[in-house]
Design a protein around this motif. Structure first.
Motif, mmCIF file in Angstrom:
data_model
loop_
_atom_site.group_PDB
_atom_site.id
_atom_site.type_symbol
_atom_site.label_atom_id
_atom_site.label_comp_id
_atom_site.label_asym_id
_atom_site.label_seq_id
_atom_site.Cartn_x
_atom_site.Cartn_y
_atom_site.Cartn_z
ATOM 1 N N GLU A 98 0.808 -1.218 0.000
ATOM 2 C CA GLU A 98 0.000 0.000 0.000
ATOM 3 C C GLU A 98 0.842 1.270 0.000
ATOM 4 O O GLU A 98 0.308 2.365 -0.161
ATOM 5 N N SER A 99 2.153 1.112 0.160
ATOM 6 C CA SER A 99 3.036 2.283 0.206
ATOM 7 C C SER A 99 3.487 2.749 -1.168
ATOM 8 O O SER A 99 4.101 3.809 -1.293
ATOM 9 N N THR A 100 3.215 1.978 -2.203
ATOM 10 C CA THR A 100 3.695 2.372 -3.534
ATOM 11 C C THR A 100 2.693 1.963 -4.613
ATOM 12 O O THR A 100 2.943 1.069 -5.419
ATOM 13 N N VAL A 101 1.540 2.629 -4.576
ATOM 14 C CA VAL A 101 0.438 2.342 -5.491
ATOM 15 C C VAL A 101 0.325 3.454 -6.527
ATOM 16 O O VAL A 101 0.400 4.634 -6.192
ATOM 17 N N SER A 102 0.138 3.055 -7.783
ATOM 18 C CA SER A 102 -0.009 4.048 -8.844
ATOM 19 C C SER A 102 -1.437 4.606 -8.856
ATOM 20 O O SER A 102 -2.333 4.075 -8.200
ATOM 21 N N SER A 103 -1.653 5.655 -9.647
ATOM 22 C CA SER A 103 -2.990 6.260 -9.748
ATOM 23 C C SER A 103 -4.000 5.288 -10.360
ATOM 24 O O SER A 103 -5.205 5.422 -10.174
ATOM 25 N N SER A 104 -3.496 4.291 -11.090
ATOM 26 C CA SER A 104 -4.387 3.293 -11.690
ATOM 27 C C SER A 104 -4.500 2.035 -10.822
ATOM 28 O O SER A 104 -4.922 0.977 -11.281
ATOM 29 N N HIS A 105 -4.071 2.152 -9.559
ATOM 30 C CA HIS A 105 -4.178 1.068 -8.575
ATOM 31 C C HIS A 105 -3.366 -0.168 -8.953
ATOM 32 O O HIS A 105 -3.804 -1.300 -8.753
ATOM 33 N N THR A 106 -2.197 0.074 -9.539
ATOM 34 C CA THR A 106 -1.243 -1.010 -9.756
ATOM 35 C C THR A 106 -0.031 -0.766 -8.861
ATOM 36 O O THR A 106 0.141 0.313 -8.300
ATOM 37 N N LEU A 107 0.803 -1.802 -8.741
ATOM 38 C CA LEU A 107 1.959 -1.732 -7.853
ATOM 39 C C LEU A 107 3.167 -1.168 -8.593
ATOM 40 O O LEU A 107 3.475 -1.584 -9.713
ATOM 41 N N ASN A 108 3.852 -0.224 -7.969
ATOM 42 C CA ASN A 108 5.058 0.381 -8.534
ATOM 43 C C ASN A 108 6.302 -0.108 -7.797
ATOM 44 O O ASN A 108 6.254 -0.328 -6.589
ATOM 45 N N PRO A 109 7.438 -0.239 -8.512
ATOM 46 C CA PRO A 109 8.686 -0.559 -7.803
ATOM 47 C C PRO A 109 9.088 0.608 -6.905
ATOM 48 O O PRO A 109 8.774 1.767 -7.192
ATOM 49 N N TYR A 110 9.768 0.269 -5.825
ATOM 50 C CA TYR A 110 10.114 1.318 -4.864
ATOM 51 C C TYR A 110 11.286 0.866 -4.008
ATOM 52 O O TYR A 110 11.394 -0.312 -3.645
ATOM 53 N N GLU A 111 12.151 1.799 -3.673
ATOM 54 C CA GLU A 111 13.225 1.540 -2.718
ATOM 55 C C GLU A 111 13.354 2.779 -1.853
ATOM 56 O O GLU A 111 13.600 3.871 -2.359
ATOM 57 N N GLY A 112 13.145 2.628 -0.553
ATOM 58 C CA GLY A 112 13.188 3.789 0.324
ATOM 59 C C GLY A 112 12.582 3.457 1.677
ATOM 60 O O GLY A 112 12.819 2.380 2.225
ATOM 61 N N TRP A 113 11.770 4.382 2.182
ATOM 62 C CA TRP A 113 11.211 4.247 3.525
ATOM 63 C C TRP A 113 9.703 4.456 3.489
ATOM 64 O O TRP A 113 9.195 5.146 2.612
ATOM 65 N N THR A 114 9.018 3.835 4.443
ATOM 66 C CA THR A 114 7.576 4.057 4.561
ATOM 67 C C THR A 114 7.200 4.276 6.020
ATOM 68 O O THR A 114 7.740 3.612 6.909
ATOM 69 N N ASN A 115 6.296 5.220 6.237
ATOM 70 C CA ASN A 115 5.726 5.396 7.578
ATOM 71 C C ASN A 115 4.202 5.321 7.499
ATOM 72 O O ASN A 115 3.495 5.930 8.288
ATOM 73 N N LYS A 116 3.741 4.552 6.529
ATOM 74 C CA LYS A 116 2.299 4.454 6.286
ATOM 75 C C LYS A 116 1.585 3.791 7.467
ATOM 76 O O LYS A 116 1.993 2.736 7.939
ATOM 77 N N PHE A 117 0.505 4.423 7.895
ATOM 78 C CA PHE A 117 -0.319 3.913 8.998
ATOM 79 C C PHE A 117 -1.712 3.654 8.443
ATOM 80 O O PHE A 117 -2.392 4.568 7.979
ATOM 81 N N ILE A 118 -2.127 2.391 8.468
ATOM 82 C CA ILE A 118 -3.416 1.994 7.900
ATOM 83 C C ILE A 118 -4.395 1.681 9.028
ATOM 84 O O ILE A 118 -4.143 0.804 9.856
ATOM 85 N N PHE A 119 -5.495 2.422 9.048
ATOM 86 C CA PHE A 119 -6.535 2.202 10.051
ATOM 87 C C PHE A 119 -7.883 2.511 9.403
ATOM 88 O O PHE A 119 -7.960 3.176 8.370
ATOM 89 N N PRO A 120 -8.985 2.016 9.978
ATOM 90 C CA PRO A 120 -10.303 2.207 9.335
ATOM 91 C C PRO A 120 -10.741 3.669 9.370
ATOM 92 O O PRO A 120 -10.440 4.366 10.336
ATOM 93 N N PRO A 121 -11.467 4.113 8.356
ATOM 94 C CA PRO A 121 -11.769 3.395 7.098
ATOM 95 C C PRO A 121 -10.605 3.550 6.120
ATOM 96 O O PRO A 121 -9.921 4.583 6.111
ATOM 97 N N TYR A 122 -10.388 2.521 5.296
ATOM 98 C CA TYR A 122 -9.278 2.563 4.335
ATOM 99 C C TYR A 122 -9.631 1.701 3.137
ATOM 100 O O TYR A 122 -10.130 0.580 3.296
#
Length: 349
Positions: free
Chosen positions: A269-293
């Motif tokens: 979920e940290s590297t999603v394209s605008s068309s909802h596909t997965l993108n390659p990524y190298e780096g850091w994430t601080n994504k916090f997923i909680f409802p609603p999502y």
């Protein structure tokens, strides 16, 4: 949603101190979001829910022996040092946690090993328990890392409240762990055996590997009632083009994309394209997923049973649906499922 929505009364007797005897014979609760039904299986029954072309996303991070015990110069006081993150390989600088922290100040030296062949100097205070250490060691970088591995201990969570046993070095590691850098295991993956992976492969299930190096921040307590104000610590991650191709092909073909564990889900979920596909990524994430999502990539997930008020539980609630999650946890408690790191698993369809 608020923090108080994630209060659960989990009996202490259900905390799993040790793993099941065989990895794939832990219990598996199967939760179907469409039918709102719950089934009770064994983890090896997972194969019955996947077909050719489905994809499982595995976090291939590898736990390193991050807990060291040293002695403070002059006083000889025993100090626990928990390695969090290497800041500089060249200068051998590390972010660490120390316990007891009140005894450790800038300029102090710590000695490790019976022969005191490894020494560390405190060069900065970062938080109340956090310090920056410079390790002093006569040898190459490879020899230095070997020394850390030799002196380090498997970093079992403190809440297990037991001594580390030799078997933990192998069991607190997934069988597909290759990329060293985590201080905690991606626990949903601990249930996979080589035999089960081979059976899934023969059935035509594909595997996409991602890397998210789990830090202790994943387990930091949420201390604000308004979840939108909680800040996650950043964790290092990598998703290759090869993994993206495998996942995006399955999505295009309307197949199952199963995130194995909350860490795999967070990486996806940290590297999603605008068309909802997965993108390659190298780096850091601080994504916090909680409802609603709204989840973009995975349409099913495997996870363990988590602590109340934890960010992991909040993600599961967001994916499963809060009412169904609470129903599943109530059922798990009633049926004596084992909880937390070495506990049983849940498949959410």
């Amino acid at each position: 949603m608020k923090l108080s929505h994630f209060n659960l009364d989990i009996p202490e007797k259900l905390l799993a101190e040790f793993p099941s005897e065989n990895r794939d014979e832990a219990r598996l609760m199967v939760v179907d979001r469409k039918t709102q039904t719950i089934e009770h299986k064994l983890f090896k029954d997972l194969i019955d829910y996947f077909d050719e072309g489905d994809v499982m996303v595995l976090n291939n991070t590898k736990v390193f022996p991050a807990r060291l015990y040293g002695n403070k110069e002059k006083t000889g006081a025993r100090i626990e040092v928990f390695l969090l993150r290497e800041l500089s390989a060249e200068q051998r600088l590390w972010d660490v946690l120390v316990d007891p922290a009140r005894k450790i100040r800038i300029g102090n030296k710590l000695y490790f090993g019976d022969d005191e062949s490894l020494v560390a100097e405190v060069i900065d205070n970062t938080t109340s328990r956090g310090r920056t250490l410079r390790f002093l060691y006569d040898g190459s970088y490879e020899e230095f890392r070997e020394k850390l591995t030799e002196l380090g201990e498997t970093p079992l969570p403190k809440y297990l409240n037991r001594e580390v046993v030799p078997e933990d070095a192998e069991r607190y590691q997934t069988i597909y762990a290759t990329e060293e850098g985590a201080v905690a295991a991606p626990t949903a993956g601990l249930h996979f055996s080589k035999h089960l992976l081979k059976r899934l492969e023969i059935k035509g299930v594909d595997f996409a590997e991602v890397t998210l190096h789990i830090g202790l921040g994943t387990f930091n307590p949420v201390e604000v009632e308004d979840l939108s104000k909680h800040k996650m610590d950043s964790e290092e991650m990598q998703i290759t083009q090869e993994a993206c191709d495998i996942v995006n092909k399955a999505k295009e073909n309307k197949k199952r994309v199963c995130a194995v564990g909350t860490t795999s889900m967070r990486a996806l979920e940290s590297t999603v394209s605008s068309s909802h596909t997965l993108n390659p990524y190298e780096g850091w994430t601080n994504k916090f997923i909680f409802p609603p999502y709204d989840f973009s990539i995975a349409n099913c997930m495997i996870t363990n049973f988590h602590m109340q008020k934890s960010t992991l539980l909040m993600m599961v609630s967001a994916f499963c649906g809060h009412d169904l999650m609470k129903k599943a946890y109530a059922e798990a408690i009633k049926e004596n499922y084992r909880f937390y790191t070495y506990g049983d698993a849940m498949l959410i369809l």
